[in-house]
Design a protein around this motif. Structure first.
Motif, short mmCIF file in Angstrom:
data_model
loop_
_atom_site.label_atom_id
_atom_site.label_comp_id
_atom_site.label_asym_id
_atom_site.label_seq_id
_atom_site.Cartn_x
_atom_site.Cartn_y
_atom_site.Cartn_z
N CYS A 237 0.85 -1.20 0.00
CA CYS A 237 0.00 0.00 0.00
C CYS A 237 0.88 1.25 0.00
N TYR A 238 0.62 2.15 -0.91
CA TYR A 238 1.40 3.37 -1.02
C TYR A 238 0.82 4.47 -0.13
N ASP A 239 1.72 5.31 0.37
CA ASP A 239 1.35 6.61 0.95
C ASP A 239 0.28 6.51 2.03
N LEU A 240 0.40 5.53 2.91
CA LEU A 240 -0.52 5.45 4.05
C LEU A 240 0.18 6.00 5.29
N PRO A 241 -0.33 7.07 5.90
CA PRO A 241 0.27 7.53 7.16
C PRO A 241 0.03 6.50 8.25
N TYR A 242 1.03 6.29 9.09
CA TYR A 242 0.94 5.28 10.15
C TYR A 242 0.18 5.87 11.34
N ASP A 243 -1.13 5.89 11.23
CA ASP A 243 -1.93 6.46 12.31
C ASP A 243 -3.28 5.76 12.36
N TYR A 244 -4.23 6.36 13.09
CA TYR A 244 -5.52 5.73 13.33
C TYR A 244 -6.53 5.97 12.22
N ASN A 245 -6.15 6.64 11.17
CA ASN A 245 -7.14 7.16 10.23
C ASN A 245 -7.22 6.38 8.92
N ASN A 246 -6.92 5.10 8.98
CA ASN A 246 -7.07 4.20 7.83
C ASN A 246 -7.93 3.03 8.26
N TYR A 247 -9.03 2.80 7.56
CA TYR A 247 -9.97 1.76 7.94
C TYR A 247 -10.00 0.66 6.89
N LEU A 248 -9.73 -0.54 7.31
CA LEU A 248 -9.81 -1.70 6.43
C LEU A 248 -11.12 -2.42 6.70
N GLY A 249 -11.87 -2.72 5.65
CA GLY A 249 -13.16 -3.38 5.81
C GLY A 249 -13.40 -4.40 4.72
N CYS A 250 -14.51 -5.11 4.84
CA CYS A 250 -14.92 -6.08 3.83
C CYS A 250 -15.78 -5.37 2.79
#
Length: 375
Positions: A237-250
């Motif tokens: 995955c490109y350009d993802l900040p390492y914080d709480y603001n990325n949600y992975l879902g189905c």
């Protein structure tokens, strides 16, 4: 009386089709109608076919267990399990699989130890999972990560729980809990040389677990395959900040969705979706983005005072739309739809009667009510 007496004479395939279309909440009561219904509804094949057809719900744990139908906008409330009552504000995370919730929580406010349990919110059954007696300490640590799934080559229902950590005395520890035998075993040779994103936003899809992870300066989606009991990197995955603001879902049952929102004001939202997970070579493509000034902060933590708790969201594939349920301070629980044009159809589903939000930071999850029994 004439209506009741004619129901049992329906052809079995027609009766099954009617019951497949009946919400799981109603089936809990309907199975006591007669022996025929009870036998049919309790069959393993019926339970999993009904689950496959069932729409998603939103689940939150606050003062009560709240389940919301995001389409019909109806909500039900039920009591919190006794085991979670004194510690509902310390729920670290939950993982949903087949209507079962794997709960990770601490029974004290500032505690380095966690508890885990399996819970079916529909049937209200709750089973605590005990750590191995030989494990030191004999508790789960707060930085342990957990997942739930099953071997797709075996009969459905033989669930396994995964625990892994890279910080037990400096050594990676990976263990599997067999729910049927209630026993732990160590997976030797499993390498954990990455960090899970802070939100612990793992998702169970088709029997396997997926997480966003960081290794040095690169971000990946990794999978734990419960059939072969091994970790796999499935996508960079490109350009993802390492914080709480990325949600992975189905997404659509056999793909992943990734929702991103940064800290800018106004804060745009991007939605990415993966190719089919079963195809092997998984990649993400941008599905749509929104850059409207009235967007809510769909984030775990934010400097914005008005929004500060985890949202629950799903992606409507037909209309390219986010349906989100989030807690807005001084307002309450807000259900809204977000498409490429911005926010629409906002509805306050519950009011706050205090000046500050009392909900937990990790209390919202996508969930499917089911009659799957706890193993």
């Amino acid at each position: 009386m004439a209506y009741s007496s004619t129901i049992p004479t329906l052809p079995l395939d027609l009766l099954q089709e009617i019951l497949y279309r009946t919400p799981a909440e109603s089936l809990v009561r309907a199975k006591w109608t007669c022996k025929e219904w009870n036998g049919l509804i309790n069959k393993k094949r019926f339970i999993y076919e009904h689950l496959r057809r069932s729409p998603e719900r939103f689940l939150r744990v606050d003062q009560t267990v709240q389940v919301l139908d995001p389409v019909n906008r109806t909500r039900s409330d039920s009591p919190i399990p006794d085991e979670l009552q004194p510690s509902r504000s310390n729920i670290r995370a939950m993982v949903h699989c087949d209507g079962l919730m794997l709960c990770i929580w601490s029974d004290k406010e500032y505690c380095i130890f966690d508890n885990i349990a399996l819970w079916n919110p529909l049937t209200r059954h709750f089973n605590v999972v005990e750590p191995r007696l030989s494990q030191e300490p004999q508790r789960f640590l707060m930085n342990d990560s957990f997942g739930i799934g099953y071997d797709v080559n075996k009969p459905r229902g033989d669930y396994k729980i995964l625990m892994f950590s890279a910080s037990h005395y400096g050594e990676a520890v990976v263990e599997i809990y067999e729910c049927m035998s209630k026993s732990w075993r160590t997976l030797d040779g499993s390498k954990v040389d990455w960090e899970v994103f802070p939100s612990r936003n793992g998702v169970s899809v088709m029997g396997n677990m997926y997480w966003l992870v960081k290794k040095k300066t690169k971000n990946y989606v990794i999978c734990f395959d419960f059939s072969v009991e091994a970790f796999k990197k499935i996508c960079f995955c490109y350009d993802l900040p390492y914080d709480y603001n990325n949600y992975l879902g189905c997404f659509e049952g056999d793909k992943l969705s990734l929702l991103q929102q940064n800290q800018d004001i106004p804060s745009p939202i991007e939605v990415w979706v993966s190719s089919k997970l079963a195809d092997g070579n998984v990649s993400f493509t941008r599905y749509f983005s929104v850059a409207s000034p009235d967007l809510p902060a769909l984030r775990f933590f934010t400097s914005w005072a008005r929004d500060n708790t985890r949202p629950v969201y799903c992606i409507n594939a037909k209309h390219k739309r986010i349906i989100a349920w989030y807690d807005r301070v001084y307002t309450g629980l807000v259900l809204c739809e977000i498409d490429e044009g911005g926010v629409s159809n906002q509805l306050v589903t519950a009011q706050h009667y205090r000046d500050v939000c009392v909900a937990t930071s990790f209390c919202g999850y996508v969930y499917k009510p089911s009659l799957v029994p706890l193993p």
